[in-house]
Design a protein around this motif. Structure first.
Motif, mmCIF file in Angstrom:
data_model
loop_
_atom_site.group_PDB
_atom_site.id
_atom_site.type_symbol
_atom_site.label_atom_id
_atom_site.label_comp_id
_atom_site.label_asym_id
_atom_site.label_seq_id
_atom_site.Cartn_x
_atom_site.Cartn_y
_atom_site.Cartn_z
ATOM 1 N N ARG A 69 102.579 -2.392 9.881
ATOM 2 C CA ARG A 69 101.775 -1.328 10.462
ATOM 3 C C ARG A 69 100.544 -1.891 11.167
ATOM 4 O O ARG A 69 100.104 -1.373 12.188
ATOM 5 N N TYR B 2 121.959 3.267 15.961
ATOM 6 C CA TYR B 2 123.025 4.232 16.254
ATOM 7 C C TYR B 2 122.952 4.567 17.746
ATOM 8 O O TYR B 2 123.955 4.628 18.436
ATOM 9 N N TRP C 179 118.759 5.762 11.472
ATOM 10 C CA TRP C 179 118.657 5.928 10.012
ATOM 11 C C TRP C 179 119.466 7.080 9.458
ATOM 12 O O TRP C 179 119.701 7.131 8.249
ATOM 13 N N HIS C 180 119.886 8.008 10.291
ATOM 14 C CA HIS C 180 120.457 9.238 9.756
ATOM 15 C C HIS C 180 121.363 9.836 10.831
ATOM 16 O O HIS C 180 120.961 9.934 11.985
ATOM 17 N N VAL D 189 116.069 5.852 4.819
ATOM 18 C CA VAL D 189 115.322 5.294 5.946
ATOM 19 C C VAL D 189 114.836 3.869 5.690
ATOM 20 O O VAL D 189 114.766 3.072 6.623
ATOM 21 N N GLY D 190 114.514 3.528 4.450
ATOM 22 C CA GLY D 190 114.002 2.191 4.173
ATOM 23 C C GLY D 190 112.783 1.896 5.024
ATOM 24 O O GLY D 190 111.928 2.764 5.233
ATOM 25 N N GLY D 191 112.719 0.681 5.543
ATOM 26 C CA GLY D 191 111.550 0.263 6.312
ATOM 27 C C GLY D 191 111.699 0.431 7.813
ATOM 28 O O GLY D 191 110.838 -0.016 8.578
ATOM 29 N N MET E 48 111.378 2.904 10.000
ATOM 30 C CA MET E 48 110.330 3.590 10.774
ATOM 31 C C MET E 48 109.046 2.768 10.828
ATOM 32 O O MET E 48 108.325 2.799 11.828
ATOM 33 N N ASP E 49 108.760 2.053 9.763
ATOM 34 C CA ASP E 49 107.559 1.220 9.719
ATOM 35 C C ASP E 49 107.682 0.050 10.695
ATOM 36 O O ASP E 49 106.735 -0.290 11.392
ATOM 37 N N ILE F 245 107.416 1.166 14.497
ATOM 38 C CA ILE F 245 106.089 1.420 15.067
ATOM 39 C C ILE F 245 105.151 0.222 14.906
ATOM 40 O O ILE F 245 104.095 0.174 15.532
ATOM 41 N N GLY F 246 105.540 -0.734 14.064
ATOM 42 C CA GLY F 246 104.580 -1.760 13.703
ATOM 43 C C GLY F 246 104.711 -3.094 14.409
ATOM 44 O O GLY F 246 103.713 -3.721 14.746
ATOM 45 N N LEU G 170 115.505 10.753 15.191
ATOM 46 C CA LEU G 170 114.795 9.564 15.659
ATOM 47 C C LEU G 170 114.195 8.742 14.525
ATOM 48 O O LEU G 170 113.802 9.263 13.487
ATOM 49 N N THR G 171 114.098 7.448 14.802
ATOM 50 C CA THR G 171 113.387 6.519 13.920
ATOM 51 C C THR G 171 112.003 6.236 14.492
ATOM 52 O O THR G 171 111.025 6.108 13.761
ATOM 53 N N GLY G 172 111.940 6.117 15.818
ATOM 54 C CA GLY G 172 110.672 5.855 16.501
ATOM 55 C C GLY G 172 110.800 6.279 17.955
ATOM 56 O O GLY G 172 111.899 6.376 18.490
ATOM 57 N N ILE G 173 109.657 6.526 18.570
ATOM 58 C CA ILE G 173 109.638 7.031 19.943
ATOM 59 C C ILE G 173 109.120 5.964 20.891
ATOM 60 O O ILE G 173 108.049 5.383 20.674
#
Lengths: 254, 215
Positions: free
Chosen positions: B93, B105, B116-117, B127-129, B131-132, B135-136, B163-166
């Protein structure tokens, strides 16, 4: 005199009531307080809210607790795994609640609880399903989501060594959630391979100061795998005392 | 000719510079660990609390306290360090990780990631890590096959999975081509499959910019 050592796993978890929120350390097998979880299963407390990275693997430990119907809700980041069949069944049958939290948010929410932080803004998850309905804020050109701490009544964790004040040292990646969960729980219970006399732990090497720990349970690692000993011996101690177990050999390297 | 999984991993690993701090996601991206260039020091971060992670442990090196994010036993080379989970994710982060490689995916042409889904009613999200990391890390790379088994292109105008990240993906390493996303535009850097840009664009059904370096 301060003495946090407790005699048995059963005694360590005896006052965990129905409905308690219980954090459990561990990532995979590393750092998983198996004996404490087994004691909780035996103890029979139910309607538990359990905080762990996963939702149980195989048929033992947390999986067994879920299988016994003692867990009302799981708060975790990664429930679905190849061997999470017990949780999967319960969840798909609607018998257990699930709160999926991004792993870093899970860790930081636990940390925030222990550190007395009321809430925090994090960029993780912004714009995703997992941030739906949550407060957001645009700060210095970036979007953030407001996340609240996760506190617990009890934490069950595993470390390598302790003294009677509850100072803890860990071993390799088994540290994972231990330090932050100890701080976030009203009562933190640590199972360790070895409780050593006060003064024997190098203060520079203490990772969790005893202020965060309420009970320590000594459970020598039984029948450590031969390869485990070989690995730790190579890592620095050079000890050939295989019968002393991995805890002892690893301890000398600290 | 398409690249095999190992060949994608090898192509990807060649792009990490000396001194890079890299997090390889579980599954396919982990393969890149086997192809890190030997003439560079590349420091692997594993989310469960280790920097300077070593290769997979051999049979006689297995230690249950020393595993990676995929829960595979690994080794502890010189220079390694351990830390707890909140520190590990603060490294992400806080922008301290140079590169992360994630599976996917779907990736949108503007760099959105879904990994993740599936969103299916009976799916159990995990989701695990992801999303982190999304963005990080300073540079987010995705490694995946370009098409699903059903023949759907995984690089899309807009992700249909959750979504996982944008707007986070910078490069996509696939079996058929290497893509770069800059300022919301998708550019092809290399084509591995036996087709030209026009044919690739036709197969994918999305607008591609030409970033090919003349061979």
């Amino acid at each position: 005199m301060v003495n946090k050592q407790i005699g048995s796993a059963a005694e360590a978890v005896a006052d965990i009531p129905d409905g308690a929120t219980v954090m459990m350390g561990g990532f995979g097998r590393a750092g998983q307080p198996v004996e404490l979880i087994d004691a909780l299963l035996e103890h029979g407390a139910k309607d538990l809210v359990v905080v762990n990275n996963n939702a149980g693997n195989g048929t033992t430990g947390l999986a067994a607790l879920i299988g016994a119907g003692q867990v009302r809700k799981m708060i975790c980041s990664f429930p679905r795994q190849k061997d999470s069949q017990i949780f999967d069944e319960r969840y798909l049958a609607g018998d257990i609640e699930l709160e999926v939290v991004p792993q870093g948010n899970l860790a930081e929410r636990i940390r925030a609880a222990g550190a007395g932080v009321g809430a925090f803004f994090t960029p993780t998850g912004y714009g995703t399903m997992l941030a739906e309905g949550k407060e957001t804020r645009h700060i210095d050109g970036r979007d953030y989501v407001l996340e609240y701490p996760i506190k617990a009544d009890f934490a069950l964790i595993k470390a390598l060594k302790s003294d009677r004040w509850g100072n803890l040292v860990y071993r390799k990646t088994a540290r994972n959630f231990g330090p932050i969960m100890a701080a976030a729980a009203t009562t933190a219970i640590a199972q360790v391979d070895d409780v050593v006399p006060l003064g024997e732990l190098d203060p520079e090497a203490v990772i969790t100061p005893g202020i965060y720990v309420d009970r320590v349970l000594e459970l020598p690692r039984n029948a450590p795998a031969a390869d485990n000993i070989a690995a730790t011996a190579t890592a620095g101690s050079g000890s050939t005392a295989a019968t002393a177990g991995s805890a002892a050999t690893a301890g000398k390297a600290l | 000719m398409k690249l095999s999984r190992n060949e994608i991993a090898e192509r990807l690993a060649a792009d990490f510079p000396d001194g890079a701090i890299v997090n390889l996601g579980i599954g396919l991206p982990t393969l890149a660990a086997d192809y890190l260039p030997e003439d560079r020091e590349i420091i692997l971060h594993t989310e469960n609390g280790m920097l300077g992670m070593g290769r997979a442990a051999a049979e006689d090196e297995i230690d249950e306290d020393l595993i990676n994010a995929g829960k595979i036993p690994v080794t502890e080379p010189a220079g390694a360090s351990y830390f707890h989970h909140a520190d590990s994710f603060a490294m992400m982060r806080g922008g301290h990780i140079d590169y992360c490689v994630l599976g996917g995916y779907q990736v949108s042409v503007t760099g959105d990631l879904a990994n993740w889904h599936t969103g299916a009613a009976d799916a159990i999200p995990a989701v695990g890590g992801a999303m982190d990391l999304a963005i990080g890390a300073k540079h987010v790379y995705v490694m995946m096959n370009l098409f699903t088994k059903n023949g759907d292109c995984k690089i899309v105008e807009q992700c249909t999975y959750p979504l996982t990240g944008i707007g986070t993906v910078e490069r996509v390493y696939t079996d058929m081509a290497l893509f770069e996303i800059v300022d919301g535009q998708l550019r092809v850097l290399e084509i591995f499959a036996d087709m030209d840009l026009a044919a690739l664009q036709e197969a994918m059904g999305v607008q591609l910019l030409d970033g090919l370096v003349a061979a």
